[in-house]
Design a protein around this motif. Structure first.
Motif, PDB file in Angstrom:
ATOM      1  N   PRO A  45       0.834  -1.707  -0.214  1.00 39.29           N
ATOM      2  CA  PRO A  45      -0.245   0.103   0.465  1.00 39.29           C
ATOM      3  C   PRO A  45       1.294   0.972   0.214  1.00 39.29           C
ATOM      4  N   ALA A  46       0.314   2.454  -0.667  1.00 35.26           N
ATOM      5  CA  ALA A  46       0.710   3.870  -0.439  1.00 35.26           C
ATOM      6  C   ALA A  46       1.531   4.103   1.404  1.00 35.26           C
ATOM      7  N   GLU A  47       2.407   4.581   1.284  1.00 35.42           N
ATOM      8  CA  GLU A  47       2.511   4.999   2.564  1.00 35.42           C
ATOM      9  C   GLU A  47       2.576   6.888   2.532  1.00 35.42           C
ATOM     10  N   ARG A  48       1.499   6.961   3.709  1.00 37.44           N
ATOM     11  CA  ARG A  48       1.363   8.503   3.563  1.00 37.44           C
ATOM     12  C   ARG A  48       1.694   8.976   5.186  1.00 37.44           C
ATOM     13  N   ASN A  49       0.487  11.109   5.286  1.00 39.42           N
ATOM     14  CA  ASN A  49       1.048  11.601   6.740  1.00 39.42           C
ATOM     15  C   ASN A  49      -0.273  11.437   6.240  1.00 39.42           C
ATOM     16  N   THR A  50      -0.885  12.513   4.898  1.00 38.81           N
ATOM     17  CA  THR A  50      -2.074  12.995   4.896  1.00 38.81           C
ATOM     18  C   THR A  50      -2.446  12.117   3.265  1.00 38.81           C
ATOM     19  N   VAL A  51      -4.674  11.734   3.581  1.00 40.67           N
ATOM     20  CA  VAL A  51      -5.004  11.127   2.747  1.00 40.67           C
ATOM     21  C   VAL A  51      -5.610  11.710   2.216  1.00 40.67           C
ATOM     22  N   GLY A  52      -6.615  11.764   0.884  1.00 38.23           N
ATOM     23  CA  GLY A  52      -8.005  13.010   0.917  1.00 38.23           C
ATOM     24  C   GLY A  52      -9.190  11.504   0.765  1.00 38.23           C
ATOM     25  N   VAL A  53      -9.625  11.663   1.834  1.00 35.00           N
ATOM     26  CA  VAL A  53     -10.923  11.452   1.604  1.00 35.00           C
ATOM     27  C   VAL A  53     -12.162  11.338   0.919  1.00 35.00           C
ATOM     28  N   PRO A  54     -11.846  10.326  -0.266  1.00 36.95           N
ATOM     29  CA  PRO A  54     -12.862  11.033  -1.743  1.00 36.95           C
ATOM     30  C   PRO A  54     -13.954  11.532  -0.942  1.00 36.95           C
ATOM     31  N   SER A  55     -15.023  12.251  -1.750  1.00 40.36           N
ATOM     32  CA  SER A  55     -16.267  13.137  -1.392  1.00 40.36           C
ATOM     33  C   SER A  55     -17.167  11.960  -1.345  1.00 40.36           C
ATOM     34  N   GLY A  56     -17.243  11.662  -0.681  1.00 45.80           N
ATOM     35  CA  GLY A  56     -19.175  10.594  -0.193  1.00 45.80           C
ATOM     36  C   GLY A  56     -18.377   9.257   0.307  1.00 45.80           C
ATOM     37  N   GLY A  57     -16.858   9.427   0.535  1.00 52.47           N
ATOM     38  CA  GLY A  57     -16.808   7.821   0.184  1.00 52.47           C
ATOM     39  C   GLY A  57     -15.848   7.864   1.463  1.00 52.47           C
TER      40      GLY A  57
END
Length: 111
Positions: A45-57
């Motif tokens: 999986p992609a490693e991040r410290n910020t992630v965009g929660v999809p609109s309505g997702g």
């Protein structure tokens, strides 16, 4: 984490202090605990410290909670934080020497 809204769904860039995490899956609509975990990427999986929660997702993250303390997670849209889109992760001491909070200093004033 699920983006659910009373008025309108929005995208939320969620940021976690103190850790990087792995984005194991994301999708649109409501998370289905019976079907969606089968889609989780637990291999690379992609490693991040910020992630965009999809609109309505939704988005599913995974991280090793090995950094003891209280860590802030919040939406990077500042007004959303003031609306309550924030939380704290409480991570207890672990078994390893670097997984423990040091004791308070001896001269720390008492409450």
């Amino acid at each position: 984490m699920q983006d659910t809204s009373i008025i309108v769904a929005e995208s939320h860039p969620l940021h976690l202090h103190g850790f990087n995490f792995f984005v194991v899956a994301q999708g649109f609509g409501n998370f289905d605990p019976n079907k969606d975990p089968a889609k989780f990427n637990l291999v690379d999986p992609a490693e991040r410290n910020t992630v965009g929660v999809p609109s309505g997702g939704w988005v599913a993250i995974r991280f090793l909670a090995d950094n003891p303390g209280v860590w802030f997670m919040h939406c990077h849209l500042e007004v959303h934080t003031s609306w309550g889109l924030k939380m704290a992760w409480i991570v207890n001491d672990g078994k390893g020497p670097k997984q423990k909070l040091p004791p308070p200093p001896s001269d720390l004033p008492k409450c």
